[in-house]
Scaffold this motif. Structure first.
Motif, PDB file in Angstrom:
ATOM      1  N   ALA A 106      47.645  42.337  40.847  1.00  0.00           N
ATOM      2  CA  ALA A 106      46.491  43.181  40.535  1.00  0.00           C
ATOM      3  C   ALA A 106      45.661  43.354  41.792  1.00  0.00           C
ATOM      4  CB  ALA A 106      45.651  42.559  39.422  1.00  0.00           C
ATOM      5  N   LEU A 107      44.914  44.441  41.820  1.00  0.00           N
ATOM      6  CA  LEU A 107      44.005  44.688  42.928  1.00  0.00           C
ATOM      7  C   LEU A 107      42.661  44.046  42.600  1.00  0.00           C
ATOM      8  CD1 LEU A 107      43.898  46.257  45.662  1.00  0.00           C
ATOM      9  CD2 LEU A 107      42.888  48.162  44.387  1.00  0.00           C
ATOM     10  N   ASN A 108      42.284  43.066  43.442  1.00  0.00           N
ATOM     11  CA  ASN A 108      41.010  42.371  43.263  1.00  0.00           C
ATOM     12  C   ASN A 108      40.930  41.710  41.887  1.00  0.00           C
ATOM     13  OD1 ASN A 108      38.600  41.509  44.388  1.00  0.00           O
ATOM     14  ND2 ASN A 108      37.436  43.287  43.694  1.00  0.00           N
ATOM     15  N   GLY A 109      42.065  41.120  41.462  1.00  0.00           N
ATOM     16  CA  GLY A 109      42.093  40.472  40.159  1.00  0.00           C
ATOM     17  C   GLY A 109      41.623  39.021  40.230  1.00  0.00           C
ATOM     18  N   GLY A 110      41.892  38.264  39.171  1.00  0.00           N
ATOM     19  CA  GLY A 110      41.390  36.908  39.094  1.00  0.00           C
ATOM     20  C   GLY A 110      42.366  35.833  39.534  1.00  0.00           C
ATOM     21  N   GLY A 111      43.562  36.219  39.949  1.00  0.00           N
ATOM     22  CA  GLY A 111      44.541  35.228  40.338  1.00  0.00           C
ATOM     23  C   GLY A 111      44.457  34.847  41.808  1.00  0.00           C
ATOM     24  N   ARG A 112      45.551  34.258  42.302  1.00  0.00           N
ATOM     25  CA  ARG A 112      45.614  33.806  43.702  1.00  0.00           C
ATOM     26  C   ARG A 112      45.856  35.005  44.623  1.00  0.00           C
ATOM     27  NH1 ARG A 112      50.047  32.396  46.848  1.00  0.00           N
ATOM     28  NH2 ARG A 112      51.403  32.691  45.016  1.00  0.00           N
ATOM     29  N   ALA A 113      45.111  35.048  45.763  1.00  0.00           N
ATOM     30  CA  ALA A 113      45.291  36.132  46.725  1.00  0.00           C
ATOM     31  C   ALA A 113      46.610  35.947  47.470  1.00  0.00           C
ATOM     32  CB  ALA A 113      44.135  36.156  47.719  1.00  0.00           C
ATOM     33  N   VAL A 114      47.503  36.943  47.366  1.00  0.00           N
ATOM     34  CA  VAL A 114      48.777  36.888  48.085  1.00  0.00           C
ATOM     35  C   VAL A 114      48.803  37.881  49.244  1.00  0.00           C
ATOM     36  CG1 VAL A 114      50.061  36.047  46.096  1.00  0.00           C
ATOM     37  CG2 VAL A 114      49.834  38.523  46.458  1.00  0.00           C
TER      38      VAL A 114
END
Length: 533
Positions: A106-114
């Protein structure tokens, strides 16, 4: 230095996480529109609706390390900071591409930044100055706006305490190393250029150091050519500044401008380049004594040599390499030519209001002297500047009092002398309505030890009245009443060359070009047809 097409120092292994991100962005990043992808050597840009998302490639170059997610984020943040000041309507923020626990991106989501992307507002491709130049050229109004925009950009750029001599030597050393391996593509002229450029740099050490002392070494754009200028609300706006190397992005402001001037000149837009330089100096260097114009031949030459290098490197990686190598040799030819500028000359125009002094001077300026042509010093603009008045605001009678006129002409001649002392040619644009004024203009050339040509422009009173009536808003305050008064005045004996300007502009320019040719070694006569105004 322009390294936009350098090859990697070594192949970088595929980045599986980044490959997933590319597919995600290519699919529209959940923004409800299809993506169009643009590839560069160090980045991928995805155009999606009204948004552009820029992602750095997972590659490593001699000069730019993008091998980790954090390094890519750092450079994106630097790119945002460098460009937001000049183009806040384009550059928005840096946001993560995140992966949730189920593997969804996702874009700017709540998970880990990859991965990280720079989010920008999309602008139409036809607003890029390179597209405009190719489609219809660069007219005087746009060229003037470009010069002023770059002057504002440089005025806001932070001063950096680096030595201009060392910066230029570093660039020449690198070009020397690279050109030593490009003999087959560029021929023997490449190494000849390196030797001549190093001598020119050594000859200009004192000027380079003075530019450093006066604060002209700044954190500039670093890659300022037509492809990196765009019209935003009709204002030329620099974008995509060089972000990956602070030393490469730090340079003399005139060297930064020289990339744009060289780019215009190489595209056959020398007249526009001259207008850009004159507009830039009017805003950036009201005191022309420290303008650094003696450095311009070297700066233009280095910029052209860098383009030659880039085209050879690109030719090794791209189809159509023969065409690129021809372009490279063309740029090298320009680079060599810039290092052999002609001697400076002072050309003075005189004549009553409405005879076409400014129009003719502007049409001829790019043909006179070292590239991109003569510095055009105009009394109407200088008078307003001395009185701290807007150029288009008319002055009352007090603005034309004898003491103000005297100061205007004194400053006009002083600035001409400053430019000539730097080896650059000048056009003086003023009425020169008295023998003393004309004699004093000739004296500037005598003091500088350079050639002088004085040209007196004639036109009938009715022609002058018609031109004044049709003139758009301008720095000149001449009106019909003044034209009639001037018709009764006696300018005294005129020894300058007299030219009848009732003819079309192209004919007048050709006539003056032939007159100047013995002093300049021949001039082109391809000015488009128009009328003096």
């Amino acid at each position: 230095m322009d390294r936009t097409q350098d090859r990697p120092s070594r192949d970088s292994p595929p980045d599986d996480a980044q490959a997933d991100v590319v597919r995600f962005l290519q699919g529209g990043a959940g923004l409800g529109a299809e993506a169009r992808r643009i590839d560069t050597h160090g980045a991928m840009v995805f155009l999606i609706g009204d948004v552009a998302l820029k992602m750095k490639r997972a590659v490593e170059y001699d000069y730019m390390d993008l091998s980790t997610v954090e390094k890519r984020r750092t450079l994106l943040m630097r790119e945002l900071a460098l460009n937001r000041r000049a183009a806040p309507s384009i550059y928005r923020d840096v946001v993560p591409v995140t992966r949730s626990r189920d593997g969804t991106l996702a874009l700017n989501g709540g998970g880990r930044a990859v991965e990280w992307v720079l989010r920008m507002a999309r602008f139409p491709a036809e607003a890029e100055l390179s597209r405009i130049a190719a489609a219809r050229g660069i007219d005087d109004a746009l060229a003037n706006d470009m010069g002023r925009a770059v002057a504002r950009y440089h005025a806001a750029a932070p001063v950096i305490s680096l030595d201009a001599v060392g910066l230029m030597r570093d660039i020449l050393d690198e070009l020397g190393r690279v050109f030593a391996e490009m003999g087959d593509a560029l021929g023997p002229g490449a190494l000849d250029w390196v030797a001549r450029a190093r001598r020119a740099c050594a000859d200009q050490r004192a000027v380079l150091r003075e530019r450093t002392r006066q604060g002209s070494v700044r954190r500039c754009h670093g890659d300022l050519h037509l492809r990196n200028l765009v019209l935003i609300d009709d204002v030329p706006t620099p974008f995509d500044a060089l972000e990956f190397d602070e030393r490469l992005g730090t340079c003399d402001t005139l060297y930064d401008l020289a990339f744009l001037l060289m780019d215009l000149d190489h595209r056959g837009l020398g007249h526009a380049a001259n207008r850009v330089l004159n507009a830039y100096l009017m805003d950036a260097a009201p005191d022309l004594s420290g303008a650094g114009l003696s450095l311009l031949p070297l700066y233009l030459s280095v910029r052209a040599a860098i383009r030659a290098m880039v085209e050879v490197q690109t030719a090794a990686l791209a189809e159509g390499g023969a065409t690129l190598r021809r372009e490279a040799r063309g740029h090298l030819g320009h680079a060599l030519g810039y290092l052999d500028p002609p001697d400076p000359i002072l050309v003075a125009f005189g004549g009553l209001s409405g005879t076409g002094k400014t129009t003719i001077a502007a049409a001829l300026a790019d043909r006179i002297g070292a590239a991109p042509g003569a510095i055009h010093i105009r009394s109407d603009i200088l008078r307003k500047a001395l009185l701290h008045r807007p150029i288009l605001k008319p002055l009352g009678p007090e603005g034309y009092a004898a003491d103000i006129t005297g100061r205007t002409y004194d400053t006009l001649r002083m600035r001409a002398g400053q430019v000539l002392a730097q080896g650059h040619s000048v056009i003086l644009d003023a009425m020169h309505a008295t023998p003393d004024a004309r004699h004093d203009a000739e004296g500037v050339a005598r003091s500088a030890g350079c050639a002088f040509v004085g040209i007196w422009l004639d036109a009938g009173t009715q022609t002058r009245l018609d031109r004044i009536a049709a003139r758009p808003p301008d720095a000149s305050d001449a009106d019909a009443e003044l034209v009639r008064r001037q018709a009764e005045a006696d300018p005294g004996p005129i020894s300058w060359h007299r030219i009848d300007t009732r003819l079309p502009l192209d004919a007048v320019v050709d006539e003056i070009s032939l007159l100047l040719a013995p002093r300049l070694g021949g001039l082109p006569t391809d000015q488009g047809a128009a009328h003096v105004g």
